[in-house]
Design a protein around this motif. Structure first.
Motif, PDB file in Angstrom:
ATOM      1  N   ASN A  46       8.390   0.075   0.169  1.00 27.32           N
ATOM      2  CA  ASN A  46       7.933   0.879   1.302  1.00 27.32           C
ATOM      3  C   ASN A  46       6.446   1.187   1.189  1.00 27.32           C
ATOM      4  N   GLN A  53       3.521   0.174   3.937  1.00 27.50           N
ATOM      5  CA  GLN A  53       2.556   1.086   4.544  1.00 27.50           C
ATOM      6  C   GLN A  53       1.137   0.556   4.382  1.00 27.50           C
ATOM      7  N   GLY A  69       9.910  10.316   3.703  1.00 25.53           N
ATOM      8  CA  GLY A  69       8.992   9.921   4.767  1.00 25.53           C
ATOM      9  C   GLY A  69       8.149  11.080   5.246  1.00 25.53           C
ATOM     10  N   TYR A  86       5.554  12.079   2.380  1.00 26.35           N
ATOM     11  CA  TYR A  86       4.434  11.133   2.310  1.00 26.35           C
ATOM     12  C   TYR A  86       3.534  11.272   3.535  1.00 26.35           C
ATOM     13  N   ALA A  87       4.126  11.498   4.712  1.00 28.20           N
ATOM     14  CA  ALA A  87       3.326  11.637   5.933  1.00 28.20           C
ATOM     15  C   ALA A  87       2.405  12.851   5.850  1.00 28.20           C
ATOM     16  N   GLN A 138      -1.034  12.165   4.260  1.00 29.02           N
ATOM     17  CA  GLN A 138      -1.879  11.102   4.777  1.00 29.02           C
ATOM     18  C   GLN A 138      -3.053  11.641   5.591  1.00 29.02           C
ATOM     19  N   ARG A 192      -1.382   5.025   8.954  1.00 24.54           N
ATOM     20  CA  ARG A 192      -0.457   5.187   7.842  1.00 24.54           C
ATOM     21  C   ARG A 192       0.428   6.423   8.041  1.00 24.54           C
ATOM     22  N   TYR A 241       4.585   6.297   8.019  1.00 31.53           N
ATOM     23  CA  TYR A 241       5.506   7.109   7.226  1.00 31.53           C
ATOM     24  C   TYR A 241       6.446   7.921   8.112  1.00 31.53           C
ATOM     25  N   HIS A 242       6.007   8.270   9.318  1.00 31.50           N
ATOM     26  CA  HIS A 242       6.935   8.910  10.246  1.00 31.50           C
ATOM     27  C   HIS A 242       8.014   7.929  10.689  1.00 31.50           C
ATOM     28  N   VAL A 268       9.327   5.747   8.638  1.00 29.46           N
ATOM     29  CA  VAL A 268      10.260   5.828   7.513  1.00 29.46           C
ATOM     30  C   VAL A 268      11.191   7.030   7.687  1.00 29.46           C
ATOM     31  N   GLU A 269      10.614   8.165   8.088  1.00 27.18           N
ATOM     32  CA  GLU A 269      11.443   9.361   8.313  1.00 27.18           C
ATOM     33  C   GLU A 269      12.496   9.108   9.390  1.00 27.18           C
TER      34      GLU A 269
END
Length: 223
Positions: free
Chosen positions: A40, A44, A100, A103-104, A107, A112, A116-117, A119-120
């Motif tokens: 992942n 990104q 997610g 990590y978001a 950022q 990016r 990551y959103h 991924v959420e």
């Protein structure tokens, strides 16, 4: 007028081609730094270096393919699921959603952050699918259909507002040449239309009523 239009398209094509080539080259040159990292994280970094339109297409196609393959295999080919399958899917979906978001929050790169959103939201989708598995394993067909509908509806809704946000990020990048949100400000005066549609996309991804992100996430939590 025709030569000017044709020339303008050729100029845009050449500029875009150069930009894409530069970014792809930058991606390959950085492989040594993160080729051994989690998939992942690699996704990104590749996403952050990609041009705006292919980025949106990459995420939509990849996410939809994963969800479609999961549904076809688990719900169709494997027959009646065991109860513990749902526990695995729910755990992975919950972890993915939480990671997610975390990590978001760290950022500063606009694209990016959006990645990551994504991924959420994949985690939220799989929470709905995990609930559908649990209900199906216990013979609750109506509840399973509701949870499956919520998950698939979120796939559709997410593809709409995330594409809007990626294209908005591409417009900001094209206008300013900058992706670092710490360096961006006052764009509502320079890009009022982009600011408005980006605000709508932000409200949708935040699951604020009455937008589509709220509908599918609320349906998932109701299931």
């Amino acid at each position: 007028a025709m030569p000017l239009v044709a020339g303008g398209h050729a100029s845009c094509s050449i500029k875009y081609s150069k930009a894409a080539s530069y970014r792809i080259q930058a991606t390959y040159s950085g492989n040594a730094d993160y080729s051994g990292g989690p998939s992942n994280i690699i996704a990104q970094k590749v996403n952050a270096a990609a041009p705006p339109a292919p980025t949106a297409g990459y995420w939509m196609a990849g996410r939809t393919g994963v969800v479609y393959g999961f549904v076809r295999i688990v719900f169709d080919l494997l027959g009646t699921p065991a109860w513990w399958w749902s526990m695995v899917v729910l755990a992975l979906g919950g972890i993915t959603a939480v990671m997610g978001v975390l990590y978001a929050l760290m950022q500063h790169d606009l694209k990016r952050l959006l990645a990551y959103h994504t991924v959420e939201n994949i985690g939220i989708i799989f929470i709905g699918l995990g609930l559908a598995l649990a209900f199906k394993a216990h013979g609750m067909a109506l509840a399973a259909a509701l949870a499956l509908t919520a998950g698939l509806l979120h796939v559709f809704n997410h593809s709409i507002f995330k594409s809007l946000l990626f294209f908005g990020a591409g417009a900001v990048l094209t206008t300013t040449g900058e992706r670092d949100m710490e360096q961006l400000g006052g764009l509502i005066h320079r890009m009022p239309q982009t600011a408005f549609v980006f605000l709508v996309g932000c409200a949708a991804i935040s699951a604020l009523p009455p937008l589509n992100g709220f509908v599918s996430e609320w349906l998932t939590f109701q299931a």
